[in-house]
Design a protein around this motif. Structure first.
Motif, PDB file in Angstrom:
ATOM      1  N   HIS A   1      35.510  30.314  40.180  1.00 51.76           N
ATOM      2  CA  HIS A   1      36.534  31.168  39.581  1.00 51.76           C
ATOM      3  C   HIS A   1      37.332  31.841  40.696  1.00 51.76           C
ATOM      4  O   HIS A   1      37.033  32.971  41.091  1.00 51.76           O
ATOM      5  CB  HIS A   1      35.907  32.225  38.667  1.00 51.76           C
ATOM      6  CG  HIS A   1      35.126  31.659  37.530  1.00 51.76           C
ATOM      7  ND1 HIS A   1      33.815  31.248  37.670  1.00 51.76           N
ATOM      8  CD2 HIS A   1      35.484  31.402  36.238  1.00 51.76           C
ATOM      9  CE1 HIS A   1      33.392  30.783  36.511  1.00 51.76           C
ATOM     10  NE2 HIS A   1      34.375  30.858  35.629  1.00 51.76           N
ATOM     11  N   PRO A   2      38.342  31.174  41.238  1.00 48.84           N
ATOM     12  CA  PRO A   2      39.147  31.755  42.322  1.00 48.84           C
ATOM     13  C   PRO A   2      40.077  32.856  41.805  1.00 48.84           C
ATOM     14  O   PRO A   2      41.296  32.695  41.745  1.00 48.84           O
ATOM     15  CB  PRO A   2      39.918  30.547  42.858  1.00 48.84           C
ATOM     16  CG  PRO A   2      40.034  29.637  41.684  1.00 48.84           C
ATOM     17  CD  PRO A   2      38.765  29.801  40.897  1.00 48.84           C
ATOM     18  N   LEU A   3      39.466  33.968  41.430  1.00 45.01           N
ATOM     19  CA  LEU A   3      40.185  35.090  40.845  1.00 45.01           C
ATOM     20  C   LEU A   3      39.909  36.362  41.644  1.00 45.01           C
ATOM     21  O   LEU A   3      38.875  36.467  42.304  1.00 45.01           O
ATOM     22  CB  LEU A   3      39.726  35.325  39.395  1.00 45.01           C
ATOM     23  CG  LEU A   3      39.865  34.167  38.411  1.00 45.01           C
ATOM     24  CD1 LEU A   3      39.165  34.494  37.100  1.00 45.01           C
ATOM     25  CD2 LEU A   3      41.340  33.863  38.167  1.00 45.01           C
ATOM     26  N   PRO A   4      40.783  37.344  41.587  1.00 46.46           N
ATOM     27  CA  PRO A   4      40.455  38.642  42.179  1.00 46.46           C
ATOM     28  C   PRO A   4      39.172  39.171  41.551  1.00 46.46           C
ATOM     29  O   PRO A   4      39.021  39.159  40.324  1.00 46.46           O
ATOM     30  CB  PRO A   4      41.662  39.511  41.796  1.00 46.46           C
ATOM     31  CG  PRO A   4      42.761  38.553  41.501  1.00 46.46           C
ATOM     32  CD  PRO A   4      42.110  37.326  40.950  1.00 46.46           C
ATOM     33  N   ALA A   5      38.250  39.632  42.391  1.00 50.58           N
ATOM     34  CA  ALA A   5      36.913  39.958  41.906  1.00 50.58           C
ATOM     35  C   ALA A   5      36.538  41.409  42.171  1.00 50.58           C
ATOM     36  O   ALA A   5      36.768  41.942  43.261  1.00 50.58           O
ATOM     37  CB  ALA A   5      35.886  39.027  42.541  1.00 50.58           C
ATOM     38  N   ILE A   6      35.934  42.023  41.157  1.00 47.04           N
ATOM     39  CA  ILE A   6      35.345  43.356  41.270  1.00 47.04           C
ATOM     40  C   ILE A   6      33.836  43.172  41.210  1.00 47.04           C
ATOM     41  O   ILE A   6      33.306  42.637  40.231  1.00 47.04           O
ATOM     42  CB  ILE A   6      35.816  44.280  40.132  1.00 47.04           C
ATOM     43  CG1 ILE A   6      37.333  44.402  40.127  1.00 47.04           C
ATOM     44  CG2 ILE A   6      35.161  45.654  40.245  1.00 47.04           C
ATOM     45  CD1 ILE A   6      37.882  45.101  38.899  1.00 47.04           C
ATOM     46  N   LEU A   7      33.156  43.584  42.262  1.00 45.36           N
ATOM     47  CA  LEU A   7      31.705  43.479  42.289  1.00 45.36           C
ATOM     48  C   LEU A   7      31.111  44.828  41.887  1.00 45.36           C
ATOM     49  O   LEU A   7      31.475  45.871  42.442  1.00 45.36           O
ATOM     50  CB  LEU A   7      31.222  43.074  43.675  1.00 45.36           C
ATOM     51  CG  LEU A   7      29.717  42.854  43.858  1.00 45.36           C
ATOM     52  CD1 LEU A   7      29.447  41.755  44.879  1.00 45.36           C
ATOM     53  CD2 LEU A   7      28.995  44.130  44.296  1.00 45.36           C
ATOM     54  N   THR A   8      30.176  44.803  40.921  1.00 43.11           N
ATOM     55  CA  THR A   8      29.469  46.012  40.518  1.00 43.11           C
ATOM     56  C   THR A   8      27.974  45.798  40.725  1.00 43.11           C
ATOM     57  O   THR A   8      27.445  44.720  40.454  1.00 43.11           O
ATOM     58  CB  THR A   8      29.740  46.360  39.043  1.00 43.11           C
ATOM     59  OG1 THR A   8      29.288  45.293  38.192  1.00 43.11           O
ATOM     60  CG2 THR A   8      31.232  46.581  38.807  1.00 43.11           C
ATOM     61  N   THR A   9      27.326  46.817  41.216  1.00 35.15           N
ATOM     62  CA  THR A   9      25.887  46.790  41.406  1.00 35.15           C
ATOM     63  C   THR A   9      25.398  48.227  41.435  1.00 35.15           C
ATOM     64  O   THR A   9      26.210  49.165  41.354  1.00 35.15           O
ATOM     65  CB  THR A   9      25.506  46.022  42.687  1.00 35.15           C
ATOM     66  OG1 THR A   9      24.089  45.789  42.703  1.00 35.15           O
ATOM     67  CG2 THR A   9      25.932  46.780  43.932  1.00 35.15           C
ATOM     68  N   HIS A  10      24.105  48.425  41.575  1.00 32.73           N
ATOM     69  CA  HIS A  10      23.577  49.803  41.528  1.00 32.73           C
ATOM     70  C   HIS A  10      23.492  50.440  42.910  1.00 32.73           C
ATOM     71  O   HIS A  10      23.868  51.600  43.095  1.00 32.73           O
ATOM     72  CB  HIS A  10      22.201  49.793  40.874  1.00 32.73           C
ATOM     73  CG  HIS A  10      21.631  51.164  40.663  1.00 32.73           C
ATOM     74  ND1 HIS A  10      22.262  52.121  39.897  1.00 32.73           N
ATOM     75  CD2 HIS A  10      20.490  51.743  41.137  1.00 32.73           C
ATOM     76  CE1 HIS A  10      21.546  53.228  39.899  1.00 32.73           C
ATOM     77  NE2 HIS A  10      20.466  53.036  40.643  1.00 32.73           N
TER      78      HIS A  10
END
Length: 617
Positions: free
Chosen positions: A204-213
């Motif tokens: 998925h060559p898309l702008p990515a937001i990574l979320t984690t704890h």
């Protein structure tokens, strides 16, 4: 009671309806969740084409979902708010950052599940924190997985899938007319989990937001640093993948932020969002990441819908309604197209043939690509004096280039730059200036029909232009386009000088566009002024006259300082029309400094949806 208004009106307490806690509900008051949702545009759902949209973030809720004694109402209040205001605040997604509960027990997870029922139709992600689970994502079955595993998200249109263990997931969301990838990673992603995340990014060559704890921790001044786990994520995943431009974590307090540079040389914004140490376990604080693709920013704000909904707040509650410190309310500047160009370049409209943009009444149309220039040259190469830019209407208003004064060939060059919506994919770069005067112009021949056209029934003059950045030198009152000749020779003496031309578009020293025209029947010079136009950015300018008044448009928007005087026609003198300069006393001084693209003249007033930017509609 009237339902609550949008986030932007929440602080107007008189218009707000309280979100009642379980305790107040027992007094006989009606719960806010039972109130009907107000009618809104788009059927109460977000507008995914709007360049302004909101990505909501809900951090650690553990102290509110603790079977040792807590209150889940602030969580429900936040989720109800996001559902209720989904259309008004254009909320396209919500991400929870882990530590949903305090102990991760089955009882707490059931309470969390009931609280999240308030999310209704909202699309969201949830990931596990260290208070929800232990070990890494290979831990196997847990109450958390049974509650917030793949089965919970499968109904959502945004849900793309989960890792085989079920603890990591991804969503593809839509906002601002484009797609975005959201990665929700377990608090301890294993090697297998990171490999899965890499596969998702690759697919998925898309702008990515990574979320984690667990990502970053912050000092008291808000300056954030990678945690041990954050360093692992940075080295193994974030820095290697240019797609990831924003990474969000909870776990630590206080909140903070930092910006790091990835392997592609681009910035990555890393933020910690957590309010559990604050009053009432954070009071269901939610953070809005409000994307504005038109302005190139993400505006961040933090507030508690639960506290905002209270009629009477104690001093402590009032203190925590909204947070406004540097780490809780700020703006992130991002040139979205440039930042994502390497993997998700913007899709530009296709060029249009001349025939598609010559409506009824088109008098002249010039463009500087291979269809318009008799002689094409390479990008950045000089356009030789005598080069012809054809009038593509066939009406005989061809332009011929010439250098002003002793200007070098570089005063006029060909450029592949263009406005995204321009029909042609080319422009001319003018390098005009003062002291000594230099520049170049393109002029019609002595017998061109446009020279003597008076347009008494109305007209539309359009052009595309861009000013250089930096805007070096003094270019005050440089001309963009004009008809040659002295106003005094047309019997017009009311203006600034008899020596100025009868019609011209110029740029003031404050970078205001000035359109001055001497109408046919009266001795007057009604003048329109724009705002201070930006540098380094293409714009479209249209001058529209309906036979009575003239209106200037910049990028399709009507400007305010349009001349109130009646204006019918243009007092042309049969002399050439020119692009790239304005005469005084029938002499060109400085030439234009910047780029000029497609230029069109139509002998009637056009609507904005008929401009060159309208793509032939």
């Amino acid at each position: 009671m009237e339902n609550k208004l949008s986030r932007r009106s929440l602080l107007q307490a008189a218009a707000a309806v309280p979100i009642l806690s379980a305790a107040s509900a027992t007094t006989g008051a009606t719960a806010a969740s039972a109130a009907p949702v107000s009618a809104t545009a788009n059927g109460g759902r977000p507008d995914t084409a709007d360049p302004r949209f909101t990505f909501a973030v809900l951090p650690d809720t553990q102290y509110l979902l603790d079977d040792g004694g807590s209150d889940a109402e602030p969580v429900r209040a936040t989720l109800r708010h996001l559902v209720r205001e989904q259309a008004r605040d254009n909320i396209v997604f919500m991400a929870h950052l882990g530590d949903v509960t305090e102990h991760g027990t089955a009882t707490e997870m059931r309470a969390a599940s009931r609280a999240f029922d308030a999310a209704g139709r909202l699309s969201y992600s949830v990931l596990a924190g260290n208070h929800d689970v232990s070990g890494d994502d290979q831990r196997g079955d847990t109450p958390y997985l049974r509650t917030f595993g793949p089965q919970r998200f499968s109904r959502m249109k945004t849900y793309g899938g989960s890792s085989p263990d079920g603890y990591n997931s991804y969503h593809v969301i839509q906002g601002g007319g484009r797609k975005w990838l959201v990665l929700a990673l377990d608090w301890r992603a294993s090697d297998a989990g990171l490999a899965w995340a890499q596969d998702v990014l690759d697919e998925h060559p898309l702008p990515a937001i990574l979320t984690t704890h667990d990502l970053v921790w912050a000092e008291d001044d808000g300056k954030a640093h990678l945690s041990t786990n954050g360093q692992r994520l940075w080295d193994r995943l974030i820095r290697r993948n240019d797609q990831i431009f924003l990474a969000l974590g909870g776990h630590y307090w206080p909140s903070g932020r930092t910006t790091m540079t990835n392997d592609a040389g681009n910035p990555v914004h890393l933020h910690i969002t957590n309010y559990q140490e604050r009053y009432y376990g954070g009071a269901g604080m939610v953070r809005y990441y409000s994307f504005d693709l038109a302005r190139g920013v993400i505006d961040v704000e933090t507030f508690s819908p639960w506290l905002l909904g209270k009629d009477d707040r104690t001093p402590l509650e009032a203190e925590h309604v909204e947070l406004s410190g540097d780490v809780d309310r700020f703006t992130v500047d991002i040139d979205f197209d440039e930042r994502f160009a390497a993997f998700a370049p913007p899709v530009l409209p296709a060029p249009l043939p001349p025939s598609a943009v010559m409506p009824r009444g088109t008098v002249a149309y010039w463009r500087f690509d291979e269809t318009g220039l008799a002689t094409t040259v390479a990008d950045g190469a000089p356009v030789a004096p005598g080069t012809v830019a054809r009038d593509l209407t066939g009406n005989g208003n061809d332009l011929t280039s010439e250098l002003l004064h002793a200007s070098a060939p570089a005063a006029l060059t060909w450029s592949a730059e263009h406005h995204d919506a321009q029909p042609a994919r080319a422009s001319l770069r003018f390098d005009g200036g003062k002291g000594p005067d230099r520049g170049a112009v393109l002029r019609t021949g002595p017998d061109a029909p446009v020279n003597s056209a008076t347009f008494e029934s109305g007209y539309t003059i359009e052009t595309f232009l861009k000013l250089p950045e930096p805007f070096d030198g003094d270019h005050a009152w440089m001309g963009i386009l004009s008809w040659e000749g002295r106003a005094g020779d047309a019997g017009k003496h009311s203006g600034w000088s008899d020596d100025e031309p009868t019609c011209s578009l110029n740029l003031s020293g404050e970078r205001f566009l000035q359109f001055v025209v001497y109408p046919v029947p009266v001795d007057a010079d009604p003048t329109s002024w724009s705002h201070a136009i930006p540098v380094g950015r293409w714009m479209h300018v249209a001058l529209v006259n309906d036979g009575r008044h003239t209106v200037m448009y910049v990028d399709g928007s009507k400007i305010v300082r349009n001349a109130a005087e009646e204006s019918r026609g243009i007092s042309t003198l049969g002399k050439p029309f020119a692009i790239g300069g304005t005469q005084s006393a029938e002499r060109y001084g400085q030439g234009f400094y910047g780029w000029i693209g497609d230029t069109r003249i139509v002998s009637r007033a056009l609507r904005p949806d008929q401009f060159l930017t309208a793509r032939g509609r």
